[in-house]
Write a protein that holds these residues in place. Structure first.
Motif, mmCIF file in Angstrom:
data_model
loop_
_atom_site.group_PDB
_atom_site.id
_atom_site.type_symbol
_atom_site.label_atom_id
_atom_site.label_comp_id
_atom_site.label_asym_id
_atom_site.label_seq_id
_atom_site.Cartn_x
_atom_site.Cartn_y
_atom_site.Cartn_z
ATOM 1 N N VAL A 265 18.477 44.652 23.725
ATOM 2 C CA VAL A 265 18.688 43.571 24.693
ATOM 3 C C VAL A 265 18.860 42.218 23.997
ATOM 4 N N ALA A 266 19.031 42.217 22.683
ATOM 5 C CA ALA A 266 19.113 40.951 21.946
ATOM 6 C C ALA A 266 20.294 40.100 22.388
ATOM 7 N N LEU A 267 21.369 40.714 22.873
ATOM 8 C CA LEU A 267 22.565 39.968 23.259
ATOM 9 C C LEU A 267 22.647 39.706 24.756
ATOM 10 N N VAL A 268 21.583 40.061 25.486
ATOM 11 C CA VAL A 268 21.605 39.829 26.935
ATOM 12 C C VAL A 268 21.189 38.388 27.202
ATOM 13 N N PRO A 269 22.059 37.558 27.788
ATOM 14 C CA PRO A 269 21.763 36.126 27.940
ATOM 15 C C PRO A 269 20.864 35.808 29.128
ATOM 16 N N THR A 270 19.584 36.218 29.056
ATOM 17 C CA THR A 270 18.617 35.836 30.079
ATOM 18 C C THR A 270 17.514 35.036 29.417
ATOM 19 N N PRO A 271 16.887 34.083 30.153
ATOM 20 C CA PRO A 271 15.831 33.274 29.559
ATOM 21 C C PRO A 271 14.684 34.124 29.043
ATOM 22 N N GLY A 272 14.483 34.118 27.726
ATOM 23 C CA GLY A 272 13.394 34.869 27.120
ATOM 24 C C GLY A 272 13.492 36.362 27.331
ATOM 25 N N GLY A 273 14.657 36.862 27.750
ATOM 26 C CA GLY A 273 14.790 38.285 28.032
ATOM 27 C C GLY A 273 14.094 38.722 29.293
ATOM 28 N N ILE A 274 13.710 37.741 30.163
ATOM 29 C CA ILE A 274 12.973 38.080 31.379
ATOM 30 C C ILE A 274 13.849 38.952 32.267
ATOM 31 N N GLY A 275 13.332 40.110 32.620
ATOM 32 C CA GLY A 275 14.074 41.067 33.430
ATOM 33 C C GLY A 275 14.684 42.153 32.584
ATOM 34 N N SER A 276 15.508 41.786 31.619
ATOM 35 C CA SER A 276 16.170 42.781 30.784
ATOM 36 C C SER A 276 15.184 43.448 29.823
ATOM 37 N N VAL A 277 14.261 42.677 29.249
ATOM 38 C CA VAL A 277 13.291 43.256 28.322
ATOM 39 C C VAL A 277 12.373 44.221 29.047
ATOM 40 N N GLU A 278 11.918 43.844 30.242
ATOM 41 C CA GLU A 278 11.028 44.738 30.990
ATOM 42 C C GLU A 278 11.693 46.085 31.258
ATOM 43 N N ALA A 279 12.946 46.035 31.738
ATOM 44 C CA ALA A 279 13.654 47.273 32.049
ATOM 45 C C ALA A 279 13.858 48.120 30.801
ATOM 46 N N ALA A 280 14.279 47.480 29.696
ATOM 47 C CA ALA A 280 14.527 48.235 28.470
ATOM 48 C C ALA A 280 13.239 48.828 27.909
ATOM 49 N N LEU A 281 12.133 48.088 27.995
ATOM 50 C CA LEU A 281 10.865 48.604 27.481
ATOM 51 C C LEU A 281 10.370 49.801 28.287
ATOM 52 N N VAL A 282 10.511 49.742 29.605
ATOM 53 C CA VAL A 282 10.088 50.887 30.431
ATOM 54 C C VAL A 282 10.904 52.122 30.073
ATOM 55 N N VAL A 283 12.223 51.953 29.967
ATOM 56 C CA VAL A 283 13.082 53.088 29.608
ATOM 57 C C VAL A 283 12.722 53.622 28.232
ATOM 58 N N ALA A 284 12.467 52.716 27.264
ATOM 59 C CA ALA A 284 12.147 53.149 25.902
ATOM 60 C C ALA A 284 10.812 53.887 25.857
ATOM 61 N N LEU A 285 9.806 53.407 26.582
ATOM 62 C CA LEU A 285 8.505 54.089 26.579
ATOM 63 C C LEU A 285 8.592 55.460 27.261
ATOM 64 N N VAL A 286 9.388 55.545 28.314
ATOM 65 C CA VAL A 286 9.594 56.859 28.942
ATOM 66 C C VAL A 286 10.342 57.784 27.986
ATOM 67 N N ALA A 287 11.319 57.237 27.261
ATOM 68 C CA ALA A 287 12.038 58.038 26.275
ATOM 69 C C ALA A 287 11.127 58.472 25.139
#
Length: 327
Positions: A265-287
């Motif tokens: 999510v490094a290239l996702v232009p959201t403030p502090g990754g808010i929203g995108s980081v949460e979604a990616a972390l949940v998917v990664a932990l489930v994976a």
């Protein structure tokens, strides 16, 4: 015709529409206003995150808070390692704490970059060298994160099921997008001479700064040691929060999940990754093998500790640094 007497002006000076003091006062209030807006927009996430913190084991959470504080020390070390001159330590550390808040209020790290660029120029570094040091910091931090992820992947090849995290059908469009972006960038540089000259000048300054830093072992150690320590500490926070909430995933696998998600999510232009980081972390932990419900709780609690708890104190620190003319 009536003669109108104009106000007398001193030679070489123009009247100021907005007093500098009033403008600085407005800048002091801006971080708190932005924090309020972000908190209101994400109030449901905050409520869920604090609710999960109430059911966690507190010794693990206290350790996670301590590791979060150490991330600012690691960032300060990396910033110092990116320049030859010695920066004032206390102000440097306070600036990293404030930059963390600014980073969650503006997209793609622009807030932290602006705060640190201003800090270095106030410390007497020319704008060109400050920009080069900022670029060196970003390069070293990104390289440290990717190299650490690669090392953990080699050590724990089964830590993450990539087929679950990234579908095979996504690689084609991703590579096509990267290729198109590179072609557009090369075309613009070839056609716009002024931009090409500015880029060449920046690269020349950045390479000179990098050579100067690496001739000093203490600076090189601070630069690369902090670059590896920062993502490692962030990953350890997620591991500690996972232990606090009983996530049944090995610590190394959680660290791989965190690094993979943040790189993605490094290239996702959201403030502090808010929203995108949460979604990616949940998917990664489930994976990585974690149950979806527990993984969601861990991510929400992790983001409360690393983002929301330091946000108000960081904004207050940012306002104080602006008022004291540190930045």
């Amino acid at each position: 015709m009536t003669a109108v007497q104009l106000p007398e002006l001193r030679p070489g000076r123009l009247p100021r529409r907005v007093p500098v003091r009033r403008l600085r006062q407005l800048l002091c209030l801006l971080p708190l206003l932005l924090v309020t807006v972000v908190a209101v927009r994400h109030r449901s996430v905050l409520a869920d995150g604090f609710a999960h913190l109430g059911t966690a084991e507190w010794p693990w959470l206290l350790a996670a808070v301590g590791a979060t504080c150490l991330t600012w020390v690691a960032a300060a070390c990396t910033r110092q390692g990116a320049v030859v001159e010695r920066l004032p330590r206390r102000r440097l550390l306070a600036t990293q704490f404030a930059a963390g808040a600014a980073n969650h209020l503006l997209p793609t790290g622009l807030g932290a970059s602006a705060v640190n660029l201003r800090f270095m120029t106030v410390c007497g570094l020319p704008l060109a060298r400050s920009s080069a040091a900022l670029g060196l910091y970003l390069l070293a931090e990104s390289a440290g994160r990717v190299l650490l992820l690669g090392a953990l992947f080699v050590a724990f090849p089964d830590a993450l099921r990539l087929g679950t995290l990234v579908p095979e059908t996504a690689f084609g469009p991703l590579l096509a997008g990267v290729a198109v972006a590179l072609v557009i960038a090369a075309t613009v540089l070839a056609l716009v001479r002024r931009l090409r000259s500015a880029l060449v000048s920046f690269l020349r300054t950045a390479l000179g700064e990098a050579r100067s830093v690496h001739t000093r072992p203490a600076r090189a150690l601070a630069l690369w040691g902090g670059s590896f320590a920062f993502p490692a500490l962030q990953a350890s926070v997620l591991v500690l929060v996972g232990r606090a909430l009983g996530l049944d995933v090995p610590a190394a696998h959680m660290a791989v999940a965190y690094l993979a998600a943040t790189v993605a999510v490094a290239l996702v232009p959201t403030p502090g990754g808010i929203g995108s980081v949460e979604a990616a972390l949940v998917v990664a932990l489930v994976a990585a093998g974690g149950p979806a419900a527990v993984a969601t709780a861990v991510v929400l609690a992790f983001r409360v500790i690393t983002v929301w708890l330091p946000l108000v104190p960081g904004a207050l620190t940012l306002a104080a640094l602006v008022r004291l003319k540190v930045i």
